[in-house]
Design a protein around this motif. Structure first.
Motif, PDB file in Angstrom:
ATOM      1  N   ARG A   1       0.825  -1.221   0.000  1.00 27.05           N
ATOM      2  CA  ARG A   1       0.000   0.000   0.000  1.00 27.05           C
ATOM      3  C   ARG A   1       0.860   1.272   0.000  1.00 27.05           C
ATOM      4  NH1 ARG A   1      -2.994   1.137   4.307  1.00 27.05           N
ATOM      5  NH2 ARG A   1      -1.664  -0.003   5.778  1.00 27.05           N
ATOM      6  N   PHE A   2       2.008   1.212   0.625  1.00 27.95           N
ATOM      7  CA  PHE A   2       2.892   2.371   0.728  1.00 27.95           C
ATOM      8  C   PHE A   2       4.115   2.172  -0.164  1.00 27.95           C
ATOM      9  CE2 PHE A   2       1.728   3.891   5.306  1.00 27.95           C
ATOM     10  CZ  PHE A   2       0.385   3.849   4.974  1.00 27.95           C
ATOM     11  N   THR A   3       4.596   3.284  -0.705  1.00 24.62           N
ATOM     12  CA  THR A   3       5.795   3.243  -1.548  1.00 24.62           C
ATOM     13  C   THR A   3       6.692   4.419  -1.206  1.00 24.62           C
ATOM     14  OG1 THR A   3       4.540   2.226  -3.355  1.00 24.62           O
ATOM     15  CG2 THR A   3       6.675   3.198  -3.902  1.00 24.62           C
ATOM     16  N   ILE A   4       7.957   4.114  -0.980  1.00 21.67           N
ATOM     17  CA  ILE A   4       8.954   5.160  -0.739  1.00 21.67           C
ATOM     18  C   ILE A   4       9.750   5.355  -2.016  1.00 21.67           C
ATOM     19  CG2 ILE A   4      10.979   5.837   0.588  1.00 21.67           C
ATOM     20  CD1 ILE A   4       9.963   4.146   2.865  1.00 21.67           C
ATOM     21  N   SER A   5      10.018   6.597  -2.343  1.00 28.18           N
ATOM     22  CA  SER A   5      10.782   6.866  -3.559  1.00 28.18           C
ATOM     23  C   SER A   5      11.687   8.076  -3.357  1.00 28.18           C
ATOM     24  CB  SER A   5       9.849   7.096  -4.748  1.00 28.18           C
ATOM     25  OG  SER A   5       9.038   8.237  -4.536  1.00 28.18           O
ATOM     26  N   ARG A   6      12.689   8.136  -4.182  1.00 27.69           N
ATOM     27  CA  ARG A   6      13.583   9.278  -4.190  1.00 27.69           C
ATOM     28  C   ARG A   6      14.256   9.320  -5.550  1.00 27.69           C
ATOM     29  NH1 ARG A   6      18.053   7.893   0.216  1.00 27.69           N
ATOM     30  NH2 ARG A   6      18.476  10.126  -0.057  1.00 27.69           N
ATOM     31  N   ARG A   7      14.718  10.471  -5.935  1.00 28.04           N
ATOM     32  CA  ARG A   7      15.481  10.617  -7.165  1.00 28.04           C
ATOM     33  C   ARG A   7      16.897  10.995  -6.794  1.00 28.04           C
ATOM     34  NH1 ARG A   7      11.154  14.338 -10.541  1.00 28.04           N
ATOM     35  NH2 ARG A   7       9.474  12.793 -10.632  1.00 28.04           N
ATOM     36  N   LYS A   8      17.839  10.372  -7.411  1.00 24.16           N
ATOM     37  CA  LYS A   8      19.239  10.626  -7.119  1.00 24.16           C
ATOM     38  C   LYS A   8      19.555  12.104  -7.275  1.00 24.16           C
ATOM     39  CE  LYS A   8      21.306   6.170  -8.218  1.00 24.16           C
ATOM     40  NZ  LYS A   8      22.300   5.451  -9.049  1.00 24.16           N
ATOM     41  N   GLY A   9      20.266  12.609  -6.312  1.00 22.02           N
ATOM     42  CA  GLY A   9      20.689  13.999  -6.387  1.00 22.02           C
ATOM     43  C   GLY A   9      19.685  14.989  -5.838  1.00 22.02           C
ATOM     44  N   GLU A  10      18.474  14.509  -5.561  1.00 24.39           N
ATOM     45  CA  GLU A  10      17.463  15.413  -5.020  1.00 24.39           C
ATOM     46  C   GLU A  10      17.408  15.297  -3.510  1.00 24.39           C
ATOM     47  OE1 GLU A  10      14.442  15.599  -8.853  1.00 24.39           O
ATOM     48  OE2 GLU A  10      13.701  15.053  -6.861  1.00 24.39           O
ATOM     49  N   ASN A  11      16.926  16.306  -2.890  1.00 27.71           N
ATOM     50  CA  ASN A  11      16.897  16.365  -1.431  1.00 27.71           C
ATOM     51  C   ASN A  11      15.550  15.979  -0.840  1.00 27.71           C
ATOM     52  OD1 ASN A  11      19.476  17.245  -1.579  1.00 27.71           O
ATOM     53  ND2 ASN A  11      19.190  19.049  -0.303  1.00 27.71           N
ATOM     54  N   THR A  12      14.720  15.330  -1.598  1.00 28.86           N
ATOM     55  CA  THR A  12      13.398  14.974  -1.095  1.00 28.86           C
ATOM     56  C   THR A  12      13.140  13.491  -1.272  1.00 28.86           C
ATOM     57  OG1 THR A  12      12.551  17.166  -1.661  1.00 28.86           O
ATOM     58  CG2 THR A  12      10.931  15.445  -1.283  1.00 28.86           C
ATOM     59  N   VAL A  13      12.577  12.911  -0.234  1.00 30.73           N
ATOM     60  CA  VAL A  13      12.128  11.524  -0.256  1.00 30.73           C
ATOM     61  C   VAL A  13      10.623  11.535  -0.036  1.00 30.73           C
ATOM     62  CG1 VAL A  13      12.228   9.314   0.943  1.00 30.73           C
ATOM     63  CG2 VAL A  13      14.323  10.612   0.535  1.00 30.73           C
ATOM     64  N   TYR A  14       9.942  10.670  -0.767  1.00 23.39           N
ATOM     65  CA  TYR A  14       8.480  10.649  -0.710  1.00 23.39           C
ATOM     66  C   TYR A  14       7.967   9.339  -0.107  1.00 23.39           C
ATOM     67  CZ  TYR A  14       9.162  14.376  -4.094  1.00 23.39           C
ATOM     68  OH  TYR A  14       9.576  15.518  -4.728  1.00 23.39           O
ATOM     69  N   LEU A  15       6.853   9.458   0.556  1.00 26.50           N
ATOM     70  CA  LEU A  15       6.135   8.282   1.048  1.00 26.50           C
ATOM     71  C   LEU A  15       4.725   8.358   0.484  1.00 26.50           C
ATOM     72  CD1 LEU A  15       5.912   5.746   2.845  1.00 26.50           C
ATOM     73  CD2 LEU A  15       5.158   7.262   4.701  1.00 26.50           C
ATOM     74  N   GLN A  16       4.468   7.560  -0.533  1.00 31.74           N
ATOM     75  CA  GLN A  16       3.145   7.491  -1.132  1.00 31.74           C
ATOM     76  C   GLN A  16       2.321   6.474  -0.368  1.00 31.74           C
ATOM     77  OE1 GLN A  16       1.760   9.270  -3.789  1.00 31.74           O
ATOM     78  NE2 GLN A  16      -0.137   8.238  -3.172  1.00 31.74           N
ATOM     79  N   MET A  17       1.197   6.907   0.146  1.00 28.60           N
ATOM     80  CA  MET A  17       0.353   6.037   0.958  1.00 28.60           C
ATOM     81  C   MET A  17      -0.997   5.879   0.272  1.00 28.60           C
ATOM     82  SD  MET A  17       1.278   7.483   4.765  1.00 28.60           S
ATOM     83  CE  MET A  17       0.388   9.017   4.525  1.00 28.60           C
ATOM     84  N   ASN A  18      -1.294   4.669  -0.126  1.00 28.79           N
ATOM     85  CA  ASN A  18      -2.560   4.373  -0.799  1.00 28.79           C
ATOM     86  C   ASN A  18      -3.435   3.497   0.075  1.00 28.79           C
ATOM     87  OD1 ASN A  18      -1.633   5.778  -3.094  1.00 28.79           O
ATOM     88  ND2 ASN A  18      -0.723   3.912  -3.942  1.00 28.79           N
ATOM     89  N   ASN A  19      -4.719   3.522  -0.217  1.00 31.79           N
ATOM     90  CA  ASN A  19      -5.673   2.689   0.511  1.00 31.79           C
ATOM     91  C   ASN A  19      -5.494   2.821   2.021  1.00 31.79           C
ATOM     92  OD1 ASN A  19      -7.712   0.816   0.935  1.00 31.79           O
ATOM     93  ND2 ASN A  19      -6.343  -0.949   0.691  1.00 31.79           N
ATOM     94  N   LEU A  20      -5.521   4.047   2.487  1.00 29.43           N
ATOM     95  CA  LEU A  20      -5.289   4.304   3.903  1.00 29.43           C
ATOM     96  C   LEU A  20      -6.391   3.718   4.762  1.00 29.43           C
ATOM     97  CD1 LEU A  20      -3.876   7.892   3.535  1.00 29.43           C
ATOM     98  CD2 LEU A  20      -2.742   6.017   4.741  1.00 29.43           C
ATOM     99  N   LYS A  21      -5.987   3.261   5.925  1.00 26.51           N
ATOM    100  CA  LYS A  21      -6.898   2.649   6.883  1.00 26.51           C
ATOM    101  C   LYS A  21      -6.857   3.444   8.180  1.00 26.51           C
ATOM    102  CE  LYS A  21      -5.712  -1.899   4.999  1.00 26.51           C
ATOM    103  NZ  LYS A  21      -5.188  -3.264   5.327  1.00 26.51           N
ATOM    104  N   PRO A  22      -7.887   3.326   8.999  1.00 29.54           N
ATOM    105  CA  PRO A  22      -7.875   4.063  10.283  1.00 29.54           C
ATOM    106  C   PRO A  22      -6.645   3.735  11.131  1.00 29.54           C
ATOM    107  CG  PRO A  22     -10.083   3.283   9.812  1.00 29.54           C
ATOM    108  CD  PRO A  22      -9.192   2.687   8.753  1.00 29.54           C
TER     109      PRO A  22
END
Length: 123
Positions: free
Chosen positions: A66-87
């Motif tokens: 459900r969750f995916t972490i991503s980053r692009r080389k050389g960039e200063n940001t990391v993302y956490l994509q959260m799908n189908n969130l539950k309580p």
């Protein structure tokens, strides 16, 4: 390294959110980054992590698929994509950076922590 996490908010069950973790300086690209969360009255738990290259990611069983972490080389940001969130995903989410390049599920491996961003999931 100072970390700034953002993107939290109030969503409904089944919705998606993308959290961002931005570092204050460029060497962030050489650090493994982890996401952790802490719900009220509970201990902090590991969510996922990503190696400095972005080639290796690890997730807790509770968010895998459900969750995916991503980053692009050389960039200063990391993302956490959260799908189908539950309580049960509701918590304050923290990003953390390690002096090491690898990804880790152990909080003790991370030296730099963001201030947290709150995610609330209504049922």
């Amino acid at each position: 390294v100072q970390l700034q996490s953002s993107g939290g908010g109030l969503v409904q069950t089944g919705d998606s959110l993308r959290l961002s973790c931005t570092a204050s300086r460029r060497p962030f690209s050489n650090n493994g980054v982890g996401w952790f969360r802490q719900a009220p009255g509970k201990e902090r738990e590991f969510v996922g992590s990503i190696s400095w290259s972005g080639e290796h990611t690890y997730y807790s069983d509770s968010v895998k698929g459900r969750f995916t972490i991503s980053r692009r080389k050389g960039e200063n940001t990391v993302y956490l994509q959260m799908n189908n969130l539950k309580p049960e995903d509701a918590a304050v989410y923290y990003c953390a950076a390690s002096r090491y390049a690898s990804a880790s599920s152990q909080a003790s491996q991370y030296q730099y922590w963001g201030q947290g961003t709150e995610v609330t999931v209504s049922s």
